[in-house]
Design a protein around this motif. Structure first.
Motif, PDB file in Angstrom:
ATOM      1  N   PRO A   1       0.789  -1.236   0.000  1.00 40.92           N
ATOM      2  CA  PRO A   1       0.000   0.000   0.000  1.00 40.92           C
ATOM      3  C   PRO A   1       0.822   1.286   0.000  1.00 40.92           C
ATOM      4  CG  PRO A   1      -0.592  -1.433   1.866  1.00 40.92           C
ATOM      5  CD  PRO A   1       0.494  -2.112   1.115  1.00 40.92           C
ATOM      6  N   ASP A   2       2.098   1.208   0.440  1.00 41.50           N
ATOM      7  CA  ASP A   2       2.931   2.414   0.496  1.00 41.50           C
ATOM      8  C   ASP A   2       3.674   2.681  -0.807  1.00 41.50           C
ATOM      9  OD1 ASP A   2       4.747   0.347   0.509  1.00 41.50           O
ATOM     10  OD2 ASP A   2       5.864   1.046   2.268  1.00 41.50           O
ATOM     11  N   GLY A   3       3.347   1.952  -1.878  1.00 41.52           N
ATOM     12  CA  GLY A   3       4.049   2.118  -3.141  1.00 41.52           C
ATOM     13  C   GLY A   3       5.245   1.221  -3.299  1.00 41.52           C
ATOM     14  N   GLY A   4       5.477   0.331  -2.338  1.00 34.17           N
ATOM     15  CA  GLY A   4       6.548  -0.644  -2.433  1.00 34.17           C
ATOM     16  C   GLY A   4       6.019  -2.003  -2.867  1.00 34.17           C
ATOM     17  N   LEU A   5       6.729  -3.060  -2.444  1.00 34.30           N
ATOM     18  CA  LEU A   5       6.380  -4.422  -2.838  1.00 34.30           C
ATOM     19  C   LEU A   5       6.408  -5.347  -1.638  1.00 34.30           C
ATOM     20  CD1 LEU A   5       8.795  -4.750  -5.927  1.00 34.30           C
ATOM     21  CD2 LEU A   5       6.316  -4.363  -6.059  1.00 34.30           C
ATOM     22  N   TRP A   6       5.558  -6.392  -1.680  1.00 32.56           N
ATOM     23  CA  TRP A   6       5.736  -7.579  -0.867  1.00 32.56           C
ATOM     24  C   TRP A   6       6.420  -8.623  -1.745  1.00 32.56           C
ATOM     25  CZ3 TRP A   6       4.671  -5.370   3.396  1.00 32.56           C
ATOM     26  CH2 TRP A   6       3.501  -4.657   3.635  1.00 32.56           C
ATOM     27  N   LEU A   7       7.367  -9.377  -1.179  1.00 30.88           N
ATOM     28  CA  LEU A   7       8.148 -10.336  -1.948  1.00 30.88           C
ATOM     29  C   LEU A   7       8.356 -11.580  -1.096  1.00 30.88           C
ATOM     30  CD1 LEU A   7       9.874 -10.765  -4.594  1.00 30.88           C
ATOM     31  CD2 LEU A   7      11.813  -9.851  -3.294  1.00 30.88           C
ATOM     32  N   THR A   8       8.105 -12.782  -1.677  1.00 36.28           N
ATOM     33  CA  THR A   8       8.245 -14.026  -0.916  1.00 36.28           C
ATOM     34  C   THR A   8       9.230 -14.977  -1.590  1.00 36.28           C
ATOM     35  OG1 THR A   8       6.529 -15.389  -1.993  1.00 36.28           O
ATOM     36  CG2 THR A   8       5.793 -13.799  -0.335  1.00 36.28           C
ATOM     37  N   THR A   9       9.843 -15.836  -0.774  1.00 39.08           N
ATOM     38  CA  THR A   9      10.770 -16.844  -1.282  1.00 39.08           C
ATOM     39  C   THR A   9      10.076 -18.197  -1.362  1.00 39.08           C
ATOM     40  OG1 THR A   9      11.625 -17.504   0.894  1.00 39.08           O
ATOM     41  CG2 THR A   9      12.694 -15.631  -0.201  1.00 39.08           C
ATOM     42  N   THR A  10      10.723 -19.125  -2.087  1.00 42.87           N
ATOM     43  CA  THR A  10      10.201 -20.499  -2.247  1.00 42.87           C
ATOM     44  C   THR A  10      11.381 -21.440  -2.420  1.00 42.87           C
ATOM     45  OG1 THR A  10       8.678 -21.888  -3.536  1.00 42.87           O
ATOM     46  CG2 THR A  10       9.841 -20.144  -4.730  1.00 42.87           C
ATOM     47  N   ASN A  11      12.210 -21.552  -1.374  1.00 41.76           N
ATOM     48  CA  ASN A  11      13.506 -22.212  -1.493  1.00 41.76           C
ATOM     49  C   ASN A  11      13.505 -23.694  -1.151  1.00 41.76           C
ATOM     50  OD1 ASN A  11      15.430 -20.212  -2.378  1.00 41.76           O
ATOM     51  ND2 ASN A  11      14.978 -19.126  -0.475  1.00 41.76           N
ATOM     52  N   ASN A  12      12.579 -24.129  -0.327  1.00 37.15           N
ATOM     53  CA  ASN A  12      12.634 -25.513   0.155  1.00 37.15           C
ATOM     54  C   ASN A  12      11.280 -26.193  -0.013  1.00 37.15           C
ATOM     55  OD1 ASN A  12      15.395 -25.463   1.443  1.00 37.15           O
ATOM     56  ND2 ASN A  12      14.416 -23.800   2.578  1.00 37.15           N
ATOM     57  N   GLY A  13      11.312 -27.464  -0.418  1.00 33.67           N
ATOM     58  CA  GLY A  13      10.106 -28.264  -0.445  1.00 33.67           C
ATOM     59  C   GLY A  13       9.052 -27.804  -1.426  1.00 33.67           C
ATOM     60  N   ASP A  14       9.455 -27.097  -2.492  1.00 34.72           N
ATOM     61  CA  ASP A  14       8.418 -26.538  -3.368  1.00 34.72           C
ATOM     62  C   ASP A  14       7.989 -27.494  -4.474  1.00 34.72           C
ATOM     63  OD1 ASP A  14      10.606 -26.372  -5.036  1.00 34.72           O
ATOM     64  OD2 ASP A  14      10.260 -24.295  -5.633  1.00 34.72           O
ATOM     65  N   LYS A  15       8.473 -28.743  -4.465  1.00 35.82           N
ATOM     66  CA  LYS A  15       8.041 -29.722  -5.460  1.00 35.82           C
ATOM     67  C   LYS A  15       7.593 -31.036  -4.818  1.00 35.82           C
ATOM     68  CE  LYS A  15      11.164 -27.900  -9.011  1.00 35.82           C
ATOM     69  NZ  LYS A  15      10.143 -27.116  -9.687  1.00 35.82           N
ATOM     70  N   ASP A  16       7.363 -31.039  -3.501  1.00 32.80           N
ATOM     71  CA  ASP A  16       7.068 -32.317  -2.856  1.00 32.80           C
ATOM     72  C   ASP A  16       5.733 -32.357  -2.115  1.00 32.80           C
ATOM     73  OD1 ASP A  16       7.521 -30.850  -0.520  1.00 32.80           O
ATOM     74  OD2 ASP A  16       9.519 -31.694  -0.203  1.00 32.80           O
ATOM     75  N   SER A  17       5.049 -31.227  -1.964  1.00 35.37           N
ATOM     76  CA  SER A  17       3.734 -31.156  -1.323  1.00 35.37           C
ATOM     77  C   SER A  17       3.754 -31.537   0.152  1.00 35.37           C
ATOM     78  CB  SER A  17       2.713 -32.029  -2.062  1.00 35.37           C
ATOM     79  OG  SER A  17       2.514 -31.563  -3.378  1.00 35.37           O
ATOM     80  N   ILE A  18       4.912 -31.604   0.772  1.00 33.96           N
ATOM     81  CA  ILE A  18       4.998 -31.923   2.199  1.00 33.96           C
ATOM     82  C   ILE A  18       4.840 -30.639   2.998  1.00 33.96           C
ATOM     83  CG2 ILE A  18       6.452 -32.848   4.033  1.00 33.96           C
ATOM     84  CD1 ILE A  18       7.856 -34.534   1.878  1.00 33.96           C
ATOM     85  N   PRO A  19       3.854 -30.555   3.895  1.00 32.72           N
ATOM     86  CA  PRO A  19       3.656 -29.312   4.641  1.00 32.72           C
ATOM     87  C   PRO A  19       4.770 -29.044   5.639  1.00 32.72           C
ATOM     88  CG  PRO A  19       2.157 -31.007   5.432  1.00 32.72           C
ATOM     89  CD  PRO A  19       2.837 -31.565   4.223  1.00 32.72           C
ATOM     90  N   ASN A  20       5.059 -27.771   5.812  1.00 30.84           N
ATOM     91  CA  ASN A  20       5.946 -27.294   6.881  1.00 30.84           C
ATOM     92  C   ASN A  20       7.352 -27.892   6.816  1.00 30.84           C
ATOM     93  OD1 ASN A  20       4.027 -25.541   8.225  1.00 30.84           O
ATOM     94  ND2 ASN A  20       2.971 -27.409   8.858  1.00 30.84           N
TER      95      ASN A  20
END
Length: 694
Positions: free
Chosen positions: A662-681
């Motif tokens: 909302p302040d004219g910037g960005l929210w940005l998230t990573t996806t470094n671990n477990g992103d192809k295995d569907s295992i939670p947490n």
């Protein structure tokens, strides 16, 4: 293979099975009656007559027409895994004369040579499309009489461009291939095998993938194949079954492999030299002289004040760049940098000379600061800002939604979304959008994978809790698979909800405008079809492989980010009813210049891309990339993307989602671990706020 469809009675499957078995030369056959003809007739829907080689000639350049079906070899066609239409059970292919790409064009038979003018795509409406030209196989003048010539013409959906075979009416996919396994793993090859699928008509092909990328297609009689692999690179192998009507099974389980290096290498690269740095406000640009190695330098790691803050990578054929931009630093601060080189076997050089750089007194750059506001043990996928400035985000594998106060870091789980099922890949709880009238209705719009499909639902958020009893299923029946599930949601300035859907690992879906897959969809907030949609259904644009980024600019235009297979990722400017070319076209490769296909506004080599989320702030497009481990900044100028800059190259690893703050910037998230295995947490992800400059 795409389906030939029929609005008539279903034919016997025996002949089709024979055609499937013969689809790839040299493979074993299954038992069929001795009288069965190898190949399958292709029948014109308007005429009821068969696609026929004139005069039963087997000579190169023999013409093609329609003629009464007679069961002879000049009417027996086999669609191969390579996309050819072969006739006479011989190396004679349906061919576009002179490789013509404009209508009208002559078709003939010619010795198969692998050319693009001998490749065909067959969609679920029964249309046969030339991959090179994008034109449709057409009975000239809409004729129906014997000996009417067949050629290519602009696709128009009429009956003289529709064809059917024995596979008409088959909508049942094969079962999942069983027991995938590997053997003979070497540095550059592996043998991959599986147990046979079953199908109501017959399995035509098996499609072998690694991590969502198609490697190879083989005949339905083949249950083992040798693959070329990359030394030292971890892949997840799996296989889908496909029948002759184009129905695709769910994917097998994944088999991880990491091939050894082809030769032992203990020699590190030489140290990078002549490192220098210059400051422009709070941004530092580093440059150095390339290191050398006995085999090859694969990457440079950049250190600031003895902490690794970025990586520049290359490939076996392309050396890494020798420059790096360090952004969002503190003002009036002195930093010390050095660089080390790495080879493919992780041998690390001595570090370069040290460069000392002092930043200026103000930002003066496009990206000014990065602040970590939260961490999560699961993968943040969809993210939306509520009217009060706080954040909601989905956790893909944990299947719940979190409410985050970015000012304090306080988090609350507001509830688990019902009926979500992951896919041991990219599916799960994905897209999230907040109603434009949230203040009065409290609707959250959610896209997720269920046990049977992908779907879009809405659920109310009351008193910081999901009221699951309020759930409404707005759109279901979007095909699911291990990968290529799409998932992004975005409300447009027109008040409509837009959704990106993947092709469910079947490129045929993308060109079928009656399918919900491989599309950008558009729907009213109540889930009905807008009256001005181009095809009278939810489809807004088509020919997409796996779109995961959607964003609108100040002119109300929709930009889309899309994963390619193995060559190029792409950013597209979406137009109503537009065809973006997949599977004939990937980025600017293949048949992307064909009339009727809309070309991307920007492309990225897959190694520098695999980009997912996008956001537009002040008519600048920001692109978050996974495999490329970076964020691109691209200025929207007219209808083009200009002044492309790279930020955070390797600094935070794989980036999944970027959204306007909302302040004219960005929210940005990573996806470094477990992103192809569907295992939670099983992740360790970060959520950032990025402060932007002018």
């Amino acid at each position: 293979m795409k389906a030939f469809t029929s609005n008539r009675r279903r034919w016997s499957p025996v002949r089709l099975t024979a055609a499937v078995v013969a689809a790839v030369a040299g493979v074993g056959a299954v038992a069929v009656p001795a009288a069965a003809v190898t190949g399958s007739t292709i029948v014109g829907v308007a005429s009821g007559r068969c696609l026929d080689v004139v005069g039963q000639s087997q000579a190169d350049k023999a013409g093609v027409d329609i003629y009464d079906c007679n069961g002879q070899a000049n009417q027996a066609w086999t669609f191969t895994a390579a996309g050819e239409l072969r006739v006479y059970d011989s190396p004679k292919c349906l061919d576009v004369a002179g490789q013509a790409t404009t209508a009208p064009a002559v078709v003939q038979i010619y010795t198969c040579n692998g050319g693009a003018n001998q490749k065909w795509r067959i969609d679920s409406t029964g249309t046969i499309v030339g991959v090179q030209s994008g034109l449709c196989l057409d009975v000239t003048g809409a004729g129906t009489a014997n000996s009417t010539a067949v050629g290519l013409w602009t696709c128009n959906g009429q009956a003289n461009q529709q064809w059917r075979t024995a596979s008409g009416g088959d909508t049942q996919p094969p079962t999942v291939p069983g027991n995938p396994r590997v053997s003979n793993l070497a540095c550059d090859t592996v043998t991959f095998a599986w147990n046979a699928s079953t199908d109501n008509v017959g399995v035509a092909f098996y499609d072998v993938y690694h991590d969502g990328q198609l490697i190879k297609s083989v005949s339905g009689a083949t249950l083992s194949t040798d693959l070329t692999v990359v030394p030292g690179t971890t892949w997840g192998l799996y296989v889908n079954a496909r029948d002759a009507a184009g129905n695709v099974s769910q994917a097998s389980t994944t088999v991880p492999i990491t091939p050894p290096q082809c030769q032992a290498d203990t020699q590190p690269p030489t140290a990078p030299a002549a490192l220098s740095g210059t400051a422009a406000g709070t941004t530092v640009t580093l440059r150095w002289t390339a290191a050398s190695d006995n085999i090859g330098v694969r990457a440079y790691d950049i250190y600031r004040d003895n902490a690794k803050i970025g990586t520049v990578t290359g490939t076996a054929s392309t050396p890494p760049a020798t420059t790096f931009t360090d952004s969002a630093l503190a003002a009036n601060t002195t930093y010390q940098y050095y660089v080390v080189a790495r080879d493919a076997q992780a041998n690390v050089s001595a570090h370069s000379n040290t460069a000392t750089v002092t930043t200026g007194g103000a930002c003066g750059a496009s990206v000014c600061a990065v602040t970590q506001i939260a961490t999560d043990t699961d993968i943040p996928w969809g993210l939306a800002t509520l009217p009060d400035g706080t954040i909601l985000y989905t956790r893909r594998d944990a299947q719940d939604i979190v409410h985050l106060n970015p000012a304090t870091g306080a988090k609350t789980t507001v509830g688990t979304v019902p009926n979500v099922q992951s896919t041991d890949g990219e599916g799960g709880l994905t897209g999230l959008a907040v109603s434009s009238t949230y203040g009065s209705d409290h609707w959250l719009y959610i896209m997720h994978t269920s046990p049977s499909d992908n779907r879009i639902v809405r659920i109310k958020l009351e008193n910081d809790k999901l009221t699951t009893s309020s759930e409404q299923i707005l759109l279901s029946g979007i095909l699911r698979n291990k990968f290529h599930d799409g998932g992004r949601l975005r409300f447009g300035p027109d008040g409509k909800l837009y959704a990106g859907t993947g092709d469910a690992q079947n490129g045929d879906n993308a060109q079928n405008t009656t399918s919900l897959n491989g599309k950008v969809l558009r729907l009213n907030p109540d889930g009905t079809v807008p009256s001005d949609n181009p095809f009278g259904n939810y489809v807004w644009s088509y020919g997409h492989r796996n779109p995961q980024g959607l964003a609108f600019d100040s002119q109300g235009r929709l930009w889309e980010q899309e994963f390619g297979n193995s060559v190029m990722d792409e950013t597209n400017l979406i137009t109503k009813g537009g065809n973006y070319g997949w599977p004939a076209c990937e980025g600017t490769s293949g048949s992307c210049g064909t009339a009727g296909f809309i070309t991307p506004k920007h492309t990225y080599p897959v190694a520098e891309g695999s980009c997912s989320g996008i956001a537009v702030v002040r008519d600048v497009l920001y692109v978050a990339c996974e495999r490329g481990t970076r964020m691109y900044r691209e200025v929207i100028s007219g209808s083009e993307l200009t002044n492309v800059q790279t930020y955070f190259n390797g600094t935070y690893g794989r980036l999944r989602t970027v959204e306007p703050a909302p302040d004219g910037g960005l929210w940005l998230t990573t996806t470094n671990n477990g992103d192809k295995d569907s295992i939670p947490n099983n992740s360790n992800e970060k959520i950032f706020h990025v402060t932007l400059g002018t």
